[in-house]
Design an enzyme around this catalytic site. Structure first.
Site, PDB file in Angstrom:
ATOM      1  N   ASN A   1      95.781  74.213  69.061  1.00  0.00           N
ATOM      2  CA  ASN A   1      96.081  74.840  67.191  1.00  0.00           C
ATOM      3  C   ASN A   1      94.523  74.979  67.019  1.00  0.00           C
ATOM      4  OD1 ASN A   1      95.850  75.577  65.190  1.00  0.00           O
ATOM      5  ND2 ASN A   1      97.193  73.541  64.008  1.00  0.00           N
TER       6      ASN A   1
ATOM      7  N   LYS B   1      93.713  76.785  65.021  1.00  0.00           N
ATOM      8  CA  LYS B   1      93.167  77.008  63.434  1.00  0.00           C
ATOM      9  C   LYS B   1      92.398  77.974  63.300  1.00  0.00           C
ATOM     10  CE  LYS B   1      93.599  71.930  63.627  1.00  0.00           C
ATOM     11  NZ  LYS B   1      93.075  70.591  63.003  1.00  0.00           N
TER      12      LYS B   1
ATOM     13  N   HIS C   1     102.441  72.165  59.522  1.00  0.00           N
ATOM     14  CA  HIS C   1     100.956  71.044  59.807  1.00  0.00           C
ATOM     15  C   HIS C   1     100.548  71.147  58.009  1.00  0.00           C
ATOM     16  CE1 HIS C   1      97.111  70.396  60.359  1.00  0.00           C
ATOM     17  NE2 HIS C   1      97.658  71.005  61.945  1.00  0.00           N
TER      18      HIS C   1
ATOM     19  N   GLU D   1      97.548  70.414  56.872  1.00  0.00           N
ATOM     20  CA  GLU D   1      96.750  72.138  56.273  1.00  0.00           C
ATOM     21  C   GLU D   1      97.204  73.282  55.679  1.00  0.00           C
ATOM     22  OE1 GLU D   1      94.674  72.693  59.546  1.00  0.00           O
ATOM     23  OE2 GLU D   1      93.646  70.392  59.824  1.00  0.00           O
TER      24      GLU D   1
ATOM     25  N   GLU E   1     101.734  63.874  63.163  1.00  0.00           N
ATOM     26  CA  GLU E   1     100.267  63.815  62.787  1.00  0.00           C
ATOM     27  C   GLU E   1      99.753  63.393  61.942  1.00  0.00           C
ATOM     28  OE1 GLU E   1      98.170  67.755  65.075  1.00  0.00           O
ATOM     29  OE2 GLU E   1      98.737  68.214  62.795  1.00  0.00           O
TER      30      GLU E   1
ATOM     31  N   GLY F   1      91.116  65.895  62.462  1.00  0.00           N
ATOM     32  CA  GLY F   1      90.001  65.613  62.231  1.00  0.00           C
ATOM     33  C   GLY F   1      88.240  64.755  62.508  1.00  0.00           C
TER      34      GLY F   1
ATOM     35  N   SER G   1      92.783  63.831  66.855  1.00  0.00           N
ATOM     36  CA  SER G   1      91.524  63.469  67.241  1.00  0.00           C
ATOM     37  C   SER G   1      92.009  63.492  68.779  1.00  0.00           C
ATOM     38  CB  SER G   1      90.942  63.073  66.362  1.00  0.00           C
ATOM     39  OG  SER G   1      90.568  62.827  64.787  1.00  0.00           O
TER      40      SER G   1
END
Ligand code: 13P
Length: 257
Positions: free
Chosen positions: A10, A12, A96, A98, A168, A174, A214
């Site tokens: 991904n 992003k 996701h 985010e 996730e 991250g 991560s």
């Protein structure tokens, strides 16, 4: 079992169009050197999809989008629909965290997007995961159960079989903070148990469940050795061709054992 492990990158909003094309081209070159017994997908941003999709022919790397809007067309300024990406991609990430945080996507809306993608021949990758606060409060299992229940209540057997689920944990994305592999395994087994209860154990085993958060070439082993995840969803490390393919190689080999 005819299950091929899956490694998804991904990208992003990390790369300019120029860099995205360069990264893809480097990845493609490296793919010719080795065999990767694994399905590999990269998900660039929308402006790069057309060019990278054209570049991806016979590369061994499939292309995905990072999200879609839940309507097929209409007056939706700034949104991108399945109809607009279907020439370029065969995969699409949805749900996701985010996107959930920025757009407020609910589990129901995410399921709607999954159905829409499947109708157009695109494979959805459905992301689920719990927040740091929920993890700290010991609510992981109940949060994941709720998210999975919504998905299972509206997808039929055939749709579910085509739909990988990516676990996730939000606090691992991250951050470099890694969950214990047993915790990941517990969540993966919970998802399989729920699929088995709603459908059957054969389907529960066949649906691909990924871990994301991560992941690097240095830490991926712990999540893929053993009976748990069938691959990984990679953010930061996926824009570095050597690192990403080192992850793919390990996933493929772990699975082949
Ligand atoms: P990182 O690998 O950068 O933690 O991102 C994970 C992720 O969000 C993939 O979708």
């Amino acid at each position: 079992m005819d299950k091929v492990p899956l490694v998804v990158g991904n990208w992003k909003m990390e790369l300019s169009h120029k860099s995205a094309v360069e990264v893809f081209s480097a990845m493609k070159k490296m793919m010719t050197i080795k065999e990767y017994p694994v399905e590999i997908v990269v998900c660039p941003s929308y402006p790069s999809l057309a060019v990278i999709a054209a570049e991806s022919k016979a590369s061994g790397i499939a292309i995905g989008a990072q999200n879609i809007y839940h309507e097929e067309r209409g007056a939706h300024t700034g949104k991108v629909s399945v109809v607009q990406i279907r020439e370029f991609v065969t995969w699409c990430i949805i749900g996701h965290s985010e996107v959930r945080a920025a757009e407020g996507d609910s589990d129901l809306l995410i399921t709607q997007k999954a159905k829409l993608l499947l109708q157009h021949g695109i494979t959805p990758i459905v992301c689920i995961g719990e927040s740091e606060a929920d993890h700290a409060a010991g609510n992981t299992i109940s949060i994941i159960s709720l998210q999975i229940d919504v998905l299972l209540s509206s997808l039929d057997r055939v749709s579910l079989l085509k739909t990988p689920i990516a676990y996730e944990p939000l606090w691992a994305i991250g951050t470099g903070v890694l969950p214990d592999s047993n915790e990941v395994c517990e969540v993966v087994l919970l998802i399989r148990k729920k699929i088995a209860e709603k459908f059957d154990t054969e389907l529960a085993e066949r649906v691909r469940i990924l871990y994301g958060g991560s992941v690097t070439a240095e830490n991926v082993q712990q999540y893929i050795s053993g009976p748990c995840a069938d691959g990984v969803l990679v953010g930061g490390a996926s824009v570095h061709p050597r690192d990403f393919l080192a992850i793919a190689e390990q996933v493929g080999h772990a699975y082949a054992r």
